[in-house]
Scaffold this motif. Structure first.
Motif, PDB file in Angstrom:
ATOM      1  N   TYR A 353     -59.280 -59.651 -32.619  1.00 21.94           N
ATOM      2  CA  TYR A 353     -58.850 -58.458 -31.894  1.00 21.94           C
ATOM      3  C   TYR A 353     -58.028 -58.845 -30.668  1.00 21.94           C
ATOM      4  O   TYR A 353     -58.296 -59.852 -30.025  1.00 21.94           O
ATOM      5  CB  TYR A 353     -60.067 -57.621 -31.476  1.00 21.94           C
ATOM      6  CG  TYR A 353     -60.940 -57.291 -32.656  1.00 21.94           C
ATOM      7  CD1 TYR A 353     -60.495 -56.419 -33.654  1.00 21.94           C
ATOM      8  CD2 TYR A 353     -62.182 -57.900 -32.823  1.00 21.94           C
ATOM      9  CE1 TYR A 353     -61.269 -56.145 -34.765  1.00 21.94           C
ATOM     10  CE2 TYR A 353     -62.967 -57.635 -33.937  1.00 21.94           C
ATOM     11  CZ  TYR A 353     -62.506 -56.750 -34.905  1.00 21.94           C
ATOM     12  OH  TYR A 353     -63.272 -56.495 -36.013  1.00 21.94           O
ATOM     13  N   ASP A 384     -69.486 -63.800 -35.202  1.00 20.70           N
ATOM     14  CA  ASP A 384     -68.982 -62.603 -35.885  1.00 20.70           C
ATOM     15  C   ASP A 384     -70.079 -61.558 -36.067  1.00 20.70           C
ATOM     16  O   ASP A 384     -69.824 -60.358 -35.958  1.00 20.70           O
ATOM     17  CB  ASP A 384     -68.381 -62.974 -37.247  1.00 20.70           C
ATOM     18  CG  ASP A 384     -66.896 -63.298 -37.125  1.00 20.70           C
ATOM     19  OD1 ASP A 384     -66.271 -62.834 -36.148  1.00 20.70           O
ATOM     20  OD2 ASP A 384     -66.364 -64.004 -37.986  1.00 20.70           O
ATOM     21  N   GLU A 388     -69.234 -58.078 -34.445  1.00 21.52           N
ATOM     22  CA  GLU A 388     -69.068 -56.913 -35.315  1.00 21.52           C
ATOM     23  C   GLU A 388     -70.164 -55.870 -35.063  1.00 21.52           C
ATOM     24  O   GLU A 388     -69.914 -54.661 -35.177  1.00 21.52           O
ATOM     25  CB  GLU A 388     -69.002 -57.332 -36.777  1.00 21.52           C
ATOM     26  CG  GLU A 388     -67.758 -58.168 -37.124  1.00 21.52           C
ATOM     27  CD  GLU A 388     -66.445 -57.528 -36.686  1.00 21.52           C
ATOM     28  OE1 GLU A 388     -66.302 -56.293 -36.776  1.00 21.52           O
ATOM     29  OE2 GLU A 388     -65.544 -58.253 -36.212  1.00 21.52           O
ATOM     30  N   MET A 391     -68.820 -54.239 -32.095  1.00 19.61           N
ATOM     31  CA  MET A 391     -67.692 -53.350 -32.409  1.00 19.61           C
ATOM     32  C   MET A 391     -68.194 -51.981 -32.859  1.00 19.61           C
ATOM     33  O   MET A 391     -67.622 -50.945 -32.497  1.00 19.61           O
ATOM     34  CB  MET A 391     -66.801 -53.974 -33.490  1.00 19.61           C
ATOM     35  CG  MET A 391     -65.998 -55.192 -33.048  1.00 19.61           C
ATOM     36  SD  MET A 391     -64.791 -54.891 -31.727  1.00 19.61           S
ATOM     37  CE  MET A 391     -63.452 -54.116 -32.645  1.00 19.61           C
ATOM     38  N   ASP A 392     -69.252 -51.975 -33.667  1.00 29.07           N
ATOM     39  CA  ASP A 392     -69.813 -50.689 -34.099  1.00 29.07           C
ATOM     40  C   ASP A 392     -70.331 -49.893 -32.904  1.00 29.07           C
ATOM     41  O   ASP A 392     -70.137 -48.672 -32.828  1.00 29.07           O
ATOM     42  CB  ASP A 392     -70.946 -50.917 -35.112  1.00 29.07           C
ATOM     43  CG  ASP A 392     -70.413 -51.252 -36.494  1.00 29.07           C
ATOM     44  OD1 ASP A 392     -69.203 -51.035 -36.738  1.00 29.07           O
ATOM     45  OD2 ASP A 392     -71.198 -51.723 -37.333  1.00 29.07           O
ATOM     46  N   PRO A 402     -65.584 -46.338 -36.953  1.00 26.66           N
ATOM     47  CA  PRO A 402     -65.643 -47.792 -36.732  1.00 26.66           C
ATOM     48  C   PRO A 402     -64.490 -48.559 -37.380  1.00 26.66           C
ATOM     49  O   PRO A 402     -64.049 -49.581 -36.851  1.00 26.66           O
ATOM     50  CB  PRO A 402     -66.992 -48.204 -37.327  1.00 26.66           C
ATOM     51  CG  PRO A 402     -67.450 -47.053 -38.151  1.00 26.66           C
ATOM     52  CD  PRO A 402     -66.810 -45.826 -37.581  1.00 26.66           C
ATOM     53  N   LEU A 403     -64.011 -48.071 -38.513  1.00 28.38           N
ATOM     54  CA  LEU A 403     -62.910 -48.769 -39.184  1.00 28.38           C
ATOM     55  C   LEU A 403     -61.591 -48.507 -38.451  1.00 28.38           C
ATOM     56  O   LEU A 403     -60.783 -49.421 -38.241  1.00 28.38           O
ATOM     57  CB  LEU A 403     -62.831 -48.311 -40.644  1.00 28.38           C
ATOM     58  CG  LEU A 403     -62.341 -49.315 -41.677  1.00 28.38           C
ATOM     59  CD1 LEU A 403     -62.962 -50.687 -41.494  1.00 28.38           C
ATOM     60  CD2 LEU A 403     -62.621 -48.801 -43.078  1.00 28.38           C
ATOM     61  N   ARG A 406     -61.472 -50.611 -35.405  1.00 23.98           N
ATOM     62  CA  ARG A 406     -61.088 -52.007 -35.654  1.00 23.98           C
ATOM     63  C   ARG A 406     -59.583 -52.113 -35.915  1.00 23.98           C
ATOM     64  O   ARG A 406     -58.920 -53.026 -35.438  1.00 23.98           O
ATOM     65  CB  ARG A 406     -61.894 -52.564 -36.829  1.00 23.98           C
ATOM     66  CG  ARG A 406     -63.325 -52.915 -36.448  1.00 23.98           C
ATOM     67  CD  ARG A 406     -64.153 -53.270 -37.676  1.00 23.98           C
ATOM     68  NE  ARG A 406     -65.477 -53.780 -37.334  1.00 23.98           N
ATOM     69  CZ  ARG A 406     -66.527 -53.038 -37.034  1.00 23.98           C
ATOM     70  NH1 ARG A 406     -66.427 -51.721 -37.009  1.00 23.98           N
ATOM     71  NH2 ARG A 406     -67.699 -53.595 -36.758  1.00 23.98           N
ATOM     72  N   ASN A 409     -57.599 -52.127 -32.754  1.00 23.14           N
ATOM     73  CA  ASN A 409     -57.676 -53.308 -31.900  1.00 23.14           C
ATOM     74  C   ASN A 409     -57.324 -54.612 -32.601  1.00 23.14           C
ATOM     75  O   ASN A 409     -57.355 -55.674 -31.989  1.00 23.14           O
ATOM     76  CB  ASN A 409     -59.083 -53.409 -31.300  1.00 23.14           C
ATOM     77  CG  ASN A 409     -59.314 -52.378 -30.200  1.00 23.14           C
ATOM     78  OD1 ASN A 409     -58.785 -52.520 -29.099  1.00 23.14           O
ATOM     79  ND2 ASN A 409     -60.055 -51.324 -30.519  1.00 23.14           N
ATOM     80  N   SER A 410     -57.002 -54.553 -33.898  1.00 16.95           N
ATOM     81  CA  SER A 410     -56.741 -55.778 -34.665  1.00 16.95           C
ATOM     82  C   SER A 410     -55.539 -56.543 -34.129  1.00 16.95           C
ATOM     83  O   SER A 410     -54.595 -55.963 -33.599  1.00 16.95           O
ATOM     84  CB  SER A 410     -56.459 -55.433 -36.128  1.00 16.95           C
ATOM     85  OG  SER A 410     -57.611 -54.977 -36.760  1.00 16.95           O
ATOM     86  N   ALA A 432     -58.553 -53.948 -43.788  1.00 15.63           N
ATOM     87  CA  ALA A 432     -59.375 -52.789 -43.446  1.00 15.63           C
ATOM     88  C   ALA A 432     -58.924 -51.558 -44.225  1.00 15.63           C
ATOM     89  O   ALA A 432     -59.749 -50.758 -44.686  1.00 15.63           O
ATOM     90  CB  ALA A 432     -59.310 -52.536 -41.943  1.00 15.63           C
TER      91      ALA A 432
END
Lengths: 534, 159
Positions: A353, A384, A388, A391-392, A402-403, A406, A409-410, A432
């Motif tokens: 990210y 990770d 992760e 992140m959630d 949540p997806l 991500r 911010n990827s 994703a």
């Protein structure tokens, strides 16, 4: 079944791949289904002797005395192997690449630092005779306080675990007690962030538990060399380590590996070869050293336990503006490969990210636990898990999917990473998107249209990056600006384009995408030389 | 003290002298030389050493060798039908049901015991038959699919 998505990044390769995307039979499968694949223990030798090891029942103790006189007289015993018999009785695995100091004996003589540490070996005509003789050895221990927690181990007055590293931390470059990562100013960014989320994550040690336990057989050859049949995952690594500990030349050892009955990282530590070679040299006969299942579980090195603290600052629009990580790797009593795991961990922070302010301190800590080792992505996997989960929680905190959170911010091509390297060949957004499609997970159109090739650039981290420290690496693509740019997801819906292939030049500032006029072809595609894009 | 033992191994008479109290796994591997039988835990927990004793799956590492005198033992070494592989072996190959291969002999024998007594197993039957066999590589699903497929193909061949 395997699906090869040729529509993604289709302009970056020729559609001329023959093997990729096709199932291919394993070359060793016939041996596996007929039971004829040669594992190390499927070699037979007349008059094979058996080495078994006396192990410490204590996590931390001083050895006052060892009395093996009764064991030496026991039926079937050929030889007792003591610490004094080991030519070089201090080693660290990565000394082969000059990384770290020798800190681990093959056989303990003065102190034991974890439960299961080897103290003495007995070679006998059968495993049973060796085990019965082991039961006759008397060791007088002086038990010492032990420490089993990484943060306890760093407190003043904590028991000192490893004599080579008395402060209970691995030493980097001869002077640093941890690895650092600094990018931007996290504390200032936390003050400006709309929400700050902090949590603690803990991994347990995980035993690889291969169905074939660690083991090896050393056989004196007629030319003065030894042939070693081994379950190792790292043949030449084990060969060189064994040569060093036995103070012999590498060319005196002929290692034969081959079929390994499961490893997953648990067969790289050269746990059996040095002592079985020593035994075969001292006796002049073939010797086998095979872990019991109990030894595999107790003494076979596991994935290390890791404690990770993550603190993130986020804006209400979903941008992560700061990430601070403090992590402790539980190396156990000796270094093995954990020093390297820490380096991998720091190289992976802050995850895939783009975050303008990143701060990390990661420690390799010694405790009185079984030394840890490699296991499937060690150093990265636990991080990770923490990131992760985090992140959630962040997505929930800002009320985002949540997806989508991500994807927002990827890493994108051209972004400046916290390590002051430009992000290239990014594909997380596309992964994703495909995952969402496969899982029937609804994401909004604007996120479905985003691309790793759009909207990236050093300006995304321009507000926070300390440019003065990385002038040579930061490419002069665009001048840093104070305002992070997130143009791609602000694109109006009217700009909708066919989702595949993704549009490449819809939004300012123009990313350095591959020129549309270039010809397709294999020369542009090289994962080895990293020239797939740009 | 060595004890003489005789039994049938894959249809042939075999005899061995073994230490009193030896387990069947050691006798098969060390005395008779059938290396297709693998040891994984030597304590009856992983299923790797599974062989058939009079048609029933047994953990050879915790089976007293002397108790097998006069019985019929089957191992992977006897699984082939002449030059052809057993349908289970073919199915394991087709379904990528082996990775490191170490648990495979035990899986094959546990599966053979199932198919010998139940040529049309359900998925639940297969899972139940293999529940004592540990695989650390494949994740079990390819193995289950291979056994189901072997049952189908074997039935087709017999039909």
């Amino acid at each position: 079944m395997l699906e090869f998505r040729k529509d993604i990044f289709a302009d970056e390769r020729d559609d001329n791949l023959i093997e990729i995307g096709q199932p291919t039979q394993r070359q060793d499968i016939l041996g596996h289904v007929t039971g004829t694949s040669p594992y190390y223990d499927d070699h037979r030798f007349a008059n094979l002797l058996h080495l078994k090891i006396l192990r410490s029942p204590h996590a931390h103790a001083r050895i006052r005395s060892i009395d093996d006189s009764a064991a030496a007289r026991a039926p079937g015993v050929k030889r007792i192997i003591r610490a004094a018999d080991v030519p070089v009785n201090l080693n660290t695995l990565l000394s082969l690449i000059q990384f770290g100091k020798d800190d681990e004996p093959s056989l303990a003589s003065d102190f034991v630092r974890y439960k299961g540490e080897p103290i003495l070996g007995i070679v006998a005509s059968s495993e049973r005779a060796a085990l019965e003789a082991l039961a006759l050895v008397r060791v007088d221990y002086d038990q010492l306080p032990a420490v089993f927690d990484v943060e306890e181990a760093l407190k003043p007055g904590a028991p000192s675990v490893n004599a080579t590293y008395p402060k209970n931390t691995f030493e980097y470059y001869g002077k640093y007690d941890h690895q650092k990562l600094r990018f931007g100013e996290v504390e200032a960014a936390f003050k400006e962030a709309d929400i700050v989320v902090e949590d603690r994550y803990q991994m347990s040690p995980i035993e690889h538990a291969p169905t074939e336990t660690n083991g090896s057989i050393a056989v004196p050859d007629t030319n003065g060399r030894l042939i070693v049949y081994t379950s190792t995952q790292a043949l030449f690594f084990s060969l060189d380590t064994s040569a060093k500990i036995n103070a012999i030349q590498s060319n005196q050892l002929h290692f034969i590996g081959g079929t390994v009955g499961g490893g997953f990282g648990g067969k790289v530590d050269t746990l059996t070869e040095p002592l079985v070679i020593l035994a075969a040299r001292l006796i002049g006969a073939p010797v086998r050293y095979r872990f019991s299942r109990h030894e595999e579980m107790q003494y076979g090195s596991p994935r290390g336990a890791e404690r990770i603290y993550v603190k993130d600052g986020i804006m209400k629009d979903g941008r992560i503006v700061a990430r601070k990580v403090r992590a402790y790797f539980d190396s156990g009593a000796y270094t093995r490969l954990s020093s390297y795991a820490v380096v991998k961990c720091v190289a992976h922070i802050p995850g895939p990210y783009t975050i303008p302010n990143v701060h990390a301190d990661v420690y390799c800590v010694f405790t009185n636990r079984t030394p840890a080792t490699a296991m499937r992505g060690f150093g990265v996997t636990a991080l990770d898990f923490a990131l992760e989960c985090q992140m959630d929680k962040l997505a929930v905190a800002v009320g985002m999917d949540p997806l989508e959170f991500r994807i927002l911010n990827s890493y994108r091509d051209g972004d400046m990473k916290a390590h002051r390297r430009e992000a290239k060949n990014c594909a997380l957004i596309e992964c994703a998107q495909v995952a969402a499609e496969k899982a029937n997970w609804p994401i909004r159109d604007e996120f479905r249209r985003m691309s790793s090739r759009q909207g990236g650039g050093p300006a995304r981290t321009g507000g926070g990056a300390d440019r003065t420290r990385a002038p040579a690496i930061a490419p002069a693509v665009a001048p840093p600006t104070a305002v992070p740019q997130r143009v791609a997801y602000e694109r109006p819906a009217a700009a909708a384009a066919p989702p595949s292939p993704p549009p490449r030049s819809a939004s300012p500032p123009p990313p350095a995408a591959p020129s549309s006029g270039s010809t397709h072809g294999a020369p542009r595609f090289s994962s080895v030389f990293g020239t797939r894009r740009r | 003290m060595k004890t003489p033992i005789q039994f049938q191994l894959n249809g042939e008479d075999v005899a061995a002298f073994s230490d009193s109290g030896s387990n069947l796994l050691d006798v098969l591997r060390e005395s008779i030389g059938d290396l297709t039988v693998k040891g994984g835990c030597w304590q009856g927990t992983c299923g790797t050493c599974t062989v058939l004793v009079d048609g029933a799956p047994r953990l050879s590492c915790v089976t007293l060798a002397e108790a097998c005198a006069g019985k019929s033992i089957e191992t992977v070494a006897g699984l082939r039908r002449g030059a052809d592989l057993h349908p289970l072996q073919n199915a394991f190959m087709e379904h990528f049901a082996a990775q490191c291969g170490y648990c495979t002999p035990g899986m094959l024998m546990a599966a053979k015991a199932l198919l010998d007594r139940n040529p049309n197993p359900t998925r639940e039957n297969v899972v139940d038959a293999l529940c004592g066999n540990i695989c650390r590589c494949t994740g079990y699903e390819p193995i289950i699919q291979a056994v189901l497929d072997a049952a189908r193909s074997d039935n087709r061949r017999r039909a």
